[in-house]
Design an enzyme around this catalytic site. Structure first.
Site, PDB file in Angstrom:
ATOM      1  N   SER A 107      42.127  40.936  38.844  1.00 47.91           N
ATOM      2  CA  SER A 107      41.148  39.849  38.765  1.00 47.91           C
ATOM      3  C   SER A 107      40.267  40.076  37.546  1.00 47.91           C
ATOM      4  O   SER A 107      40.141  41.207  37.057  1.00 47.91           O
ATOM      5  CB  SER A 107      40.261  39.867  40.006  1.00 47.91           C
ATOM      6  OG  SER A 107      39.354  40.967  39.897  1.00 47.91           O
ATOM      7  N   ASP A 108      39.663  38.995  37.058  1.00 52.27           N
ATOM      8  CA  ASP A 108      38.595  39.204  36.103  1.00 52.27           C
ATOM      9  C   ASP A 108      37.457  39.859  36.874  1.00 52.27           C
ATOM     10  O   ASP A 108      37.429  39.841  38.104  1.00 52.27           O
ATOM     11  CB  ASP A 108      38.169  37.853  35.483  1.00 52.27           C
ATOM     12  CG  ASP A 108      37.399  38.067  34.195  1.00 52.27           C
ATOM     13  OD1 ASP A 108      37.325  37.121  33.396  1.00 52.27           O
ATOM     14  OD2 ASP A 108      36.889  39.191  33.987  1.00 52.27           O
ATOM     15  N   TRP A 109      36.531  40.412  36.138  1.00 55.27           N
ATOM     16  CA  TRP A 109      35.472  41.197  36.791  1.00 55.27           C
ATOM     17  C   TRP A 109      34.582  40.300  37.645  1.00 55.27           C
ATOM     18  O   TRP A 109      34.016  39.330  37.155  1.00 55.27           O
ATOM     19  CB  TRP A 109      34.691  41.958  35.738  1.00 55.27           C
ATOM     20  CG  TRP A 109      35.239  43.340  35.464  1.00 55.27           C
ATOM     21  CD1 TRP A 109      34.546  44.513  35.541  1.00 55.27           C
ATOM     22  CD2 TRP A 109      36.576  43.713  35.122  1.00 55.27           C
ATOM     23  NE1 TRP A 109      35.350  45.590  35.242  1.00 55.27           N
ATOM     24  CE2 TRP A 109      36.615  45.137  35.004  1.00 55.27           C
ATOM     25  CE3 TRP A 109      37.773  43.012  34.915  1.00 55.27           C
ATOM     26  CZ2 TRP A 109      37.764  45.836  34.678  1.00 55.27           C
ATOM     27  CZ3 TRP A 109      38.924  43.726  34.618  1.00 55.27           C
ATOM     28  CH2 TRP A 109      38.929  45.118  34.495  1.00 55.27           C
ATOM     29  N   ALA A 120      35.597  38.179  39.717  1.00 49.71           N
ATOM     30  CA  ALA A 120      36.156  36.826  39.866  1.00 49.71           C
ATOM     31  C   ALA A 120      36.456  36.517  41.330  1.00 49.71           C
ATOM     32  O   ALA A 120      36.650  35.365  41.692  1.00 49.71           O
ATOM     33  CB  ALA A 120      37.425  36.700  39.040  1.00 49.71           C
TER      34      ALA A 120
END
Ligand code: GLC
Length: 678
Positions: free
Chosen positions: A244-246, A248
């Site tokens: 995941s993006d941070w 997200a």
């Protein structure tokens, strides 16, 4: 790890034996992991932000990641590292070999700070010129994006460092980025926004993909079973790690949904994969151990590939802040500079004819290498030469440098943007396409006093210039040229380097002309943003609407000139499975050596579906000494003519007649030829 420790590990754990086949090593290690330990590996290590959880009991180290696309960020490595020019500058070089060199250098720096995965390249499409992260991305055209991303990913991974392509998918604005849902039809989603991801996976096999913050058609990208399970894992056959993006997944609390969708690792910490959520879901048979193993196998695969279980002697050595990395940063800056205007060949400046120059403008001595400046791509370099420092150093005692345009032979105006809020920065889109009013007034004032006024733009995204463009004879687009930027700009201004960059995205005259700005629905939207322009992004739209851009995609001048002759397509009837062979002679007809980027576009004649008049299918950058000619042969795969059929949900190639365009930009076509796909 030391060799001594490695020998101990080898004795204790069979999966440290690098002579074993990879999948065997993964299975051996997986069999050692307890369920609770597997749960812990589904999210980042507590309090670390950048690492996975080590499990000493079985000799499982931690996998370390770090930003970013233009060098190793301070906030993720706590060190100063080589700061390369903004990604848009790399794109403006149109030079895959520079991207390859940059990938190799960045990988060496990742290794030297003890990490294993770099969170780069950013390959999102430039849909709106206002996107705050335009400087971190490459182009409005998927072909140019993939041609630059592929060699970067290959070079990084040849150093046994993982590359992570991001942000999957359609993360094309910063406004409401954590919640906005992109409403988009299947054809543009595949033909434009997924295209570079698909082609980079096909050709470079990146080991990691990062899910985006935004939703697509109402579902978060990081829990999107169609995008992750159907597209990425099944259709693209992606065998790597999906992270995941941070933060997200902050709003996600359903581990079964995320796990079934294909999210392998939540960063930097657990939200959907919180231990109690996972235990609950397991107890209620909402997730099985093989669901978890599906994710853990992919994490272990990357850990083996980056050499965490191999003899340290076999791992490429890291190095950072070397002179060669710094010279590469300068070369990319030099090659990415785009000469937008040069009336009466005012440039290059002739050192012998200058006795004084005025150096003005807010970006003449601005340092950009600051902590998280512009967001996660920020890198703090060991030094950074500004234009003022470089020019002063170079010409001190030879040319009088002052700040009064009245007295000067030439006036250098360093204008543009920066990474302050509302300009080129993550988490906020720009508010306007223009320069700040103060800068426009300064350009008008100074150009009235001194006709030899040169504007050098230091910015990371398109600018409208209509209210001052006519007032200055010369304009250089230098992007964010980073730590060697001052030297790079000086070398171009004084002709050591002949500028050869070309625009990797359209500069519109006004925002209203941009395809994304047809209404507030299409940008920035509110909880939903509608990609109503479909496949007509960037020059595809300007060509379709026959709109005049300020500067077109692929545009850039030179201090010399080039002619294109003997353009031929040897075989005019081509089968679907083969290549379009193109041959052409390029000659440097000027007196200075220089590089030319010839571009090849194709357009379907009488297509059965709406299609852009032309699309980039190939390009080549060549360096030629004065009066020299080179014959260029391009083998262009017919596959690049395909379009995505939104009804059949598949890639198709129309049979029949096409036009091939060869040119210096998307608007300066020199030759056209017809050919047929049978
Ligand atoms: C950021 C960015 C992403 C970056 C990550 C770690 O918010 O969206 O590109 O790699 O978080 O800093």
């Amino acid at each position: 790890m030391s060799s001594r420790r490695y020998k101990r590990m080898q004795k204790k754990f069979p999966y440290y034996d690098s002579s074993l086949e990879l999948e065997k090593r993964i299975t051996l290690l997986l069999s050692k992991l307890r369920l609770k330990e597997k749960f812990a590996l589904l999210s980042g290590r507590r309090l670390s932000y950048w690492k996975t959880t080590p499990i000493r009991r079985i000799g499982l180290p931690s996998l370390g990641m770090t930003d970013g696309p233009v060098g190793i960020s301070f906030h993720s490595s706590f060190r100063k590292n080589t700061k390369f020019p903004a990604s848009i500058c790399l794109a403006a070089t149109w030079d895959p070999s520079l991207s390859q060199k940059m990938g190799k250098a960045i990988a060496a720096e990742v290794r030297s700070v003890g990490r294993h995965v770099v969170l780069a390249p950013g390959i999102n499409v430039d849909r709106t010129p206002l996107n705050g992260r335009t400087f971190e991305y490459l182009s409005e055209d998927p072909h140019l994006i993939k041609e630059l991303a592929i060699p970067f990913v290959q070079a990084v991974q040849q150093q046994k460092i993982g590359a992570c392509i991001k942000h999957y998918v359609a993360n094309n604005q910063e406004t409401n980025r954590h919640s906005v849902s992109v409403e988009i039809a299947d054809r543009p989603l595949n033909e434009i926004y997924l295209r570079a991801f698909k082609e980079v996976i096909d050709e470079a096999n990146p080991w990691v993909v990062m899910g985006a913050y935004n939703k697509v058609r109402g579902e978060y990208s990081c829990a999107h079973s169609h995008l992750l399970r159907e597209k990425l894992i099944k259709e693209y056959d992606f065998s790597g790690l999906i992270i995941s993006d941070w933060w997200a997944t902050k709003k996600l609390d359903d581990p079964a949904k995320c796990l079934k969708a294909g999210l392998c690792l939540e960063m930097p910490r657990a939200y959907a994969y919180r231990m109690r959520f996972l235990k609950e879901a397991y107890k209620n048979n909402l997730i099985s151990e093989e669901d978890v193993d599906f994710a853990i196998r992919r994490l272990l695969r990357i850990m083996f590939k980056v050499g965490l279980f191999d003899n340290p002697e076999t791992i490429p050595k890291g190095q950072r802040n070397t002179e060669s990395h710094q010279l590469l940063a300068r070369k990319i800056a030099e090659q990415g500079i785009v000469l937008l205007k040069n009336e009466n060949n005012l440039l290059p400046l002739d050192f012998n004819k200058l006795s004084s120059m005025a150096i003005l403008g807010p970006n003449k001595d601005k340092k950009f290498g600051k902590f998280i400046y512009g967001g996660s791509a920020a890198v703090i370099p060991p030094y950074e030469n500004t234009p003022l420092e470089a020019l002063t150093y170079r010409f001190k005692g030879k040319i009088a440098i002052q700040n009064d345009p009245e007295q000067a032979d030439v006036c250098l105006l360093f204008m543009g943007l920066n990474h302050d809020e509302g300009f080129d920065s993550e988490d906020a889109d720009r508010k306007t396409l223009s320069l700040p009013q103060k800068q426009i007034s300064l350009i008008k004032k100074v150009s009235k006093i001194n006709p030899n006024t040169i504007v050098i733009l230091i910015n990371g995204s398109p600018l409208a210039m209509s209210d001052w463009l006519e007032k200055v004879p010369a304009i250089l687009e230098a992007w964010y040229p980073a730590m060697e930027g001052g030297n790079a700009i000086t070398n171009v201004l004084f002709g050591e380097i002949n500028p050869s960059g070309k625009l990797p995205l359209t500069f519109p005259k006004t925002l209203a002309d941009s395809p994304a700005h047809q209404s507030t629905k299409t940008f920035p939207g509110n909880d939903k943003v509608y990609y109503d322009e479909g496949i007509f992004v960037g020059y595809r739209y300007f060509d379709e609407k026959q709109l005049e851009p300020l500067f077109p995609f692929g545009y850039g001048l030179s201090y010399t000139s080039f002619s294109y002759n003997n353009f031929k397509i040897p075989r005019k009837t081509i089968s679907e499975k083969s290549n379009i062979n193109v041959t052409i002679d390029i000659k440097n007809t000027g007196r200075l050596a220089g590089s030319e980027i010839m571009q090849v576009y194709a357009g379907k004649v009488n297509s059965a579906v709406p299609r852009p008049p032309k699309e980039l299918i190939g390009f080549r950058k060549i360096y030629l000494k004065s009066q020299k000619t080179k014959t260029i042969n391009l083998k262009l795969p017919v596959q690049s003519l395909s379009y995505y059929d939104g009804k059949e949900h598949e890639w198709l190639i129309e049979k029949g007649k096409y036009t091939l365009f060869v040119g210096k930009s998307s608007r300066e076509i020199i030759h056209e030829e017809e050919f047929t796909i049978k």
